[in-house]
Design an enzyme around this catalytic site. Structure first.
Site, PDB file in Angstrom:
ATOM      1  N   GLU A 158      -4.629  -7.154  -6.989  1.00  0.00           N
ATOM      2  CA  GLU A 158      -3.443  -6.977  -6.153  1.00  0.00           C
ATOM      3  C   GLU A 158      -3.293  -8.170  -5.209  1.00  0.00           C
ATOM      4  O   GLU A 158      -3.903  -8.180  -4.120  1.00  0.00           O
ATOM      5  CB  GLU A 158      -3.579  -5.714  -5.305  1.00  0.00           C
ATOM      6  CG  GLU A 158      -3.691  -4.443  -6.116  1.00  0.00           C
ATOM      7  CD  GLU A 158      -3.192  -3.266  -5.301  1.00  0.00           C
ATOM      8  OE1 GLU A 158      -2.189  -2.668  -5.702  1.00  0.00           O
ATOM      9  OE2 GLU A 158      -3.784  -2.969  -4.246  1.00  0.00           O
ATOM     10  N   HIS A 168      -8.783  -1.418  -0.758  1.00  0.00           N
ATOM     11  CA  HIS A 168      -7.363  -1.780  -0.735  1.00  0.00           C
ATOM     12  C   HIS A 168      -7.110  -2.786   0.392  1.00  0.00           C
ATOM     13  O   HIS A 168      -7.743  -2.701   1.446  1.00  0.00           O
ATOM     14  CB  HIS A 168      -6.508  -0.530  -0.543  1.00  0.00           C
ATOM     15  CG  HIS A 168      -5.053  -0.782  -0.760  1.00  0.00           C
ATOM     16  ND1 HIS A 168      -4.260  -1.344   0.204  1.00  0.00           N
ATOM     17  CD2 HIS A 168      -4.268  -0.592  -1.848  1.00  0.00           C
ATOM     18  CE1 HIS A 168      -3.030  -1.477  -0.274  1.00  0.00           C
ATOM     19  NE2 HIS A 168      -3.010  -1.028  -1.523  1.00  0.00           N
TER      20      HIS A 168
HETATM   21  P1  PGA Z   1       3.493  -1.528  -3.625  1.00  0.00           P
HETATM   22  O1  PGA Z   1       1.977  -1.244  -3.201  1.00  0.00           O
HETATM   23  O2  PGA Z   1       3.640  -1.058  -5.042  1.00  0.00           O
HETATM   24  O3  PGA Z   1       4.304  -0.748  -2.656  1.00  0.00           O
HETATM   25  O4  PGA Z   1       3.687  -3.020  -3.522  1.00  0.00           O
HETATM   26  C1  PGA Z   1       0.948  -1.516  -4.077  1.00  0.00           C
HETATM   27  C2  PGA Z   1      -0.354  -1.171  -3.451  1.00  0.00           C
HETATM   28  O5  PGA Z   1      -0.466  -1.131  -2.228  1.00  0.00           O
HETATM   29  O6  PGA Z   1      -1.330  -0.940  -4.129  1.00  0.00           O
END
Ligand code: PGA
Length: 248
Positions: free
Chosen positions: A165, A96
């Site tokens: 992401e 992440h």
């Molecule tokens: P968020 O986080 O939905 O709060 O933008 C997504 C993530 O960290 O995977």
């Protein structure tokens, strides 16, 4: 393919009562929705959530937000994938952007975690994403992705789950567009096709993450390249997460 929703509670959820309220909302919605939901609490809460789920809903399983790549030894503060498996987590988020930024994880750390998780029988969810949309961002994304899955076997490649992401979209309220996210995911799928063949690449579950909420989940899931979502903040608000599941 049933959509896969990964709820990353981060350190937003800390009290058992808060976790139970979220589990109740999830269970209610998952009875009607099509999605498979993975709840990822802070690790110390995993046994509590696993117990609370019991056998009441097969659509809800538990995952961890991180793992170390070694299973035993002098590694103070760490835990390995076999220990996660033992407490009945079945998924694990790896790489992440917050782990990379706050804890200094490198692509090579991430690839070790991915391989160790597969070896223990966990489903790793590999997170990748560019920091900004500057020129050459697709090259940055591609290099990060290939380094993060280095060393995986063909058999494991077919079982990969990838969360695209974009870092600038995480926690900012500024989600990517389904079109752009789908395009980035296509870049990743083509890299997999090149490395492992089209058939394997087509099986890989690709998620979008970054400011997903009830109001935009539909658009992402409508894109043919996107098979689910990784949801942070919105997955910790019971009514909001319920709506996300119902719309999936
Ligand atoms: P968020 O986080 O939905 O709060 O933008 C997504 C993530 O960290 O995977």
């Amino acid at each position: 393919m049933r959509p896969l929703l990964i709820a990353n509670w981060k350190l937003y959820v800390r009290r058992p009562a808060q976790a139970l309220a979220l589990l109740d909302a999830t269970a209610r919605a998952a009875r009607t929705g099509r999605a498979r939901v993975v709840l990822c609490p802070p690790t110390p809460l995993i046994p509590f959530i696993v117990n609370a789920i019991g056998s009441r809903n097969k659509n809800i399983v538990v995952g961890a937000q991180d793992v170390f790549w070694e299973d035993e030894g002098a590694f103070t503060g760490s835990f390995g994938p076999r220990l996660l498996k033992q407490i009945r987590a079945s998924y694990v988020i790896v790489g992440h952007s917050e782990r990379r930024r706050v804890f200094g994880e490198t692509d090579s750390d991430v690839s070790r975690k991915v391989n160790a998780s597969f070896a223990a029988g966990l489903h790793p969810v590999v997170c990748v994403g560019e920091r900004s949309r500057k020129a050459n961002w697709k090259r940055e994304l591609s290099a990060q992705f290939l380094a993060s899955i280095k060393g995986i076997s063909r058999a494991n490649a077919a079982k990969l789950i990838v969360a695209y992401e974009p870092v600038w979209a995480i926690g900012t309220g500024h989600a990517d567009t389904p079109l752009e996210a789908g395009g980035a995911i296509l870049v990743l799928r083509r890299l997999l096709a090149k490395a492992f063949g089209k058939k394997i690449a087509s099986r890989v579950i690709m998620l979008y993450g970054g400011s997903v909420k009830a109001g935009n989940i539909g658009g992402f899931l409508d894109h043919p390249e996107i098979n689910g979502a990784l949801i942070g903040r919105a997955s910790t608000i019971p009514r909001e997460f319920e709506r996300i599941i119902v719309r999936s």
